[in-house]
Design a protein around this motif. Sequence first.
Motif, short mmCIF file in Angstrom:
data_model
loop_
_atom_site.label_atom_id
_atom_site.label_comp_id
_atom_site.label_asym_id
_atom_site.label_seq_id
_atom_site.Cartn_x
_atom_site.Cartn_y
_atom_site.Cartn_z
N CYS A 109 11.98 -51.40 -51.56
CA CYS A 109 10.49 -51.22 -52.38
C CYS A 109 11.24 -49.06 -52.71
O CYS A 109 10.17 -48.43 -53.80
CB CYS A 109 9.08 -50.60 -51.48
SG CYS A 109 8.98 -49.83 -49.76
N CYS A 132 9.85 -55.59 -47.66
CA CYS A 132 10.98 -54.98 -48.29
C CYS A 132 12.45 -55.49 -48.43
O CYS A 132 12.94 -55.51 -48.94
CB CYS A 132 10.68 -53.29 -47.28
SG CYS A 132 9.45 -52.67 -48.25
N CYS A 189 12.05 -49.97 -44.83
CA CYS A 189 10.13 -49.98 -44.10
C CYS A 189 10.50 -51.64 -43.40
O CYS A 189 10.73 -52.17 -43.12
CB CYS A 189 9.75 -50.70 -44.87
SG CYS A 189 8.85 -49.30 -46.80
N CYS A 226 13.59 -45.90 -48.97
CA CYS A 226 13.32 -47.24 -48.59
C CYS A 226 13.99 -47.79 -49.45
O CYS A 226 13.82 -47.98 -50.44
CB CYS A 226 12.03 -48.09 -48.40
SG CYS A 226 11.80 -49.96 -48.29
ZN LIG Z 1 9.92 -50.36 -48.15
#
Ligand SMILES: [Zn+2]
Length: 84
Positions: free
Chosen positions: A14, A55, A50, A11
């Motif tokens: 994050c 995120c 995500c 991702c």
């Molecule tokens: Zn994420």
Amino acid sequence: MTERKLPVRKCVGCNEQSGKKELMRVVKNKDGEVSLDPTGKKAGRGAYICKDVQCLAKARKRKSLERSLKCEIPAEDYTKTDEE
Ligand SMILES: [Zn+2]
């Protein structure tokens, strides 16, 4: 080992790795248009994030989507993404 090997992607928000199903693909086509790719089948340079507004907010703040896709992302594109 009973763990099955699933394709994982990182991702851009994050930096956690998740299975592709947990992530939303964002793709830039050859015309430089950035869009969401829920099917994962669009051609172009892709980044994964995500399905989480947290995120998205992180990616936006750190411009990690821009870095991954090597392009500018207009604010309205983020607004579109927020609605997902
Ligand atoms: Zn994420």
